[in-house]
Design a protein around this motif. Sequence first.
Motif, PDB file in Angstrom:
ATOM      1  N   ARG A  34      -7.035   7.988   3.543  1.00 11.22           N
ATOM      2  CA  ARG A  34      -6.857   7.888   2.609  1.00 11.22           C
ATOM      3  C   ARG A  34      -8.984   7.306   2.186  1.00 11.22           C
ATOM      4  O   ARG A  34      -9.456   6.571   3.057  1.00 11.22           O
ATOM      5  CB  ARG A  34      -6.993   6.109   2.537  1.00 11.22           C
ATOM      6  CG  ARG A  34      -6.526   5.642   1.324  1.00 11.22           C
ATOM      7  CD  ARG A  34      -6.507   4.572   0.503  1.00 11.22           C
ATOM      8  NE  ARG A  34      -4.834   4.062   0.979  1.00 11.22           N
ATOM      9  CZ  ARG A  34      -3.860   4.581   0.752  1.00 11.22           C
ATOM     10  NH1 ARG A  34      -3.914   5.207  -0.354  1.00 11.22           N
ATOM     11  NH2 ARG A  34      -3.037   4.272   1.647  1.00 11.22           N
TER      12      ARG A  34
ATOM     13  N   THR B 200      -8.492   5.850   7.366  1.00  9.73           N
ATOM     14  CA  THR B 200      -8.535   5.765   6.423  1.00  9.73           C
ATOM     15  C   THR B 200     -10.130   6.281   6.484  1.00  9.73           C
ATOM     16  O   THR B 200     -11.079   5.727   7.814  1.00  9.73           O
ATOM     17  CB  THR B 200      -8.717   4.266   6.361  1.00  9.73           C
ATOM     18  OG1 THR B 200      -7.039   3.805   5.916  1.00  9.73           O
ATOM     19  CG2 THR B 200      -9.574   3.618   5.160  1.00  9.73           C
TER      20      THR B 200
ATOM     21  N   SER C 128      -6.882   4.956  -4.250  1.00  5.27           N
ATOM     22  CA  SER C 128      -5.718   5.955  -3.498  1.00  5.27           C
ATOM     23  C   SER C 128      -6.037   7.801  -3.343  1.00  5.27           C
ATOM     24  O   SER C 128      -5.650   8.713  -3.375  1.00  5.27           O
ATOM     25  CB  SER C 128      -4.208   6.207  -4.778  1.00  5.27           C
ATOM     26  OG  SER C 128      -4.082   4.680  -4.251  1.00  5.27           O
TER      27      SER C 128
ATOM     28  N   HIS D 219       0.471  -1.086  -0.183  1.00  6.76           N
ATOM     29  CA  HIS D 219      -0.179  -0.088  -0.298  1.00  6.76           C
ATOM     30  C   HIS D 219       0.929   0.787   0.369  1.00  6.76           C
ATOM     31  O   HIS D 219       1.724   1.227   0.508  1.00  6.76           O
ATOM     32  CB  HIS D 219      -0.499  -0.318   1.176  1.00  6.76           C
ATOM     33  CG  HIS D 219       0.171   0.631   2.741  1.00  6.76           C
ATOM     34  ND1 HIS D 219       0.573  -0.312   2.910  1.00  6.76           N
ATOM     35  CD2 HIS D 219       0.132   1.436   3.439  1.00  6.76           C
ATOM     36  CE1 HIS D 219       0.983  -0.281   4.368  1.00  6.76           C
ATOM     37  NE2 HIS D 219       0.764   0.975   4.781  1.00  6.76           N
TER      38      HIS D 219
END
Length: 338
Positions: free
Chosen positions: A223, A293, A330, A213
């Motif tokens: 992200r 995230t 991404s 990643h």
Amino acid sequence: IDLDYIAGSDLTHEDKVSVSHMDFAARLAGAKEFKTLFSWNTNPLASAPEQKRLREAMAREDLFTVVIDCFVTDTAKYADYVLPAASFLEFDDLTFSYFHLHMGAQAKVRKPLGEALPNQEICRRLAKAMQLEEPLLYEDDDTLLKKMMSEIAPAFGERMSFDDLKQRGHFYLGNTPMPFHEDLAFNTPSGKIEIASAAAEEAGLPRVPLASHEPLEDTHTLRLLSPASKWRLNDSYANDEHLQQQAGAPVIYIHPDDGAKFGLKDNASARVFNAAGEAILTTKFDSTVLPSTVVSHKGRWPSLESDKSSVNFVHTARKADMGESTSVHSTRVSIEPR
């Protein structure tokens, strides 16, 4: 089925120009390259990345835009002309599956409403208005269906009309199983399945599959993952009132630790932003979300949201390193209380 014939590929007299969705907003913004946009079976002002830039491009006074659709989509609202489309229940057709080897009949159950027409009939009328003379442009649906059915029937050793297919519903493509790569021949330099790939190496990728990643560039971004939701695979049915009720308001899921780090509160309004644009979403603290995230589901029409935005306003148009597909997962964003 000869799909090149159905698409009229032999009638193309000039080199085709293909534009990736990753380049769509930037290319359309260039006033000299494209003067006309003709859109059907798609709603880019809901599905494409960099929505702010795309909408600015679509607002060009010198861009002539025609949209064919059943509904007043976000894209249709930017059109100079909207041509009403017949729905899939209003004309006969053949259907293919994305995921298995079946073909089926799309059976007309009623006449199109009002002045609506199937896409192919609209194109036939445009060809007539443009005084184009190629006979293939004027083949009617019955002719096309008969030709396709004549190509299908030999697989069964029998005749099969479209009416027969409507009674049958669908069929498997052949009477015997069709194992893919049964001859063990593959389109690789060695003719084998290549676990180790020299081509990948030449592209700057690992020689063998390697889980990895990208590290975040700084601690001030997260992200953004934007998968399909339980209620919507994409934006095709985003205007369905029942689905709107089931899906509820747009939210962004974030780990509680990240929520505290960015000064957020659970079930509160937040501004999600980056260089591409911004969206207003409701925060939901969720410990199953990975740290650094955030998750917000795709498939919404911005025009139906209270702030007229969606996650695609922050979707950065960045191509993936393999196949130049979207690297949507991404996308990096910042988030702050609103």
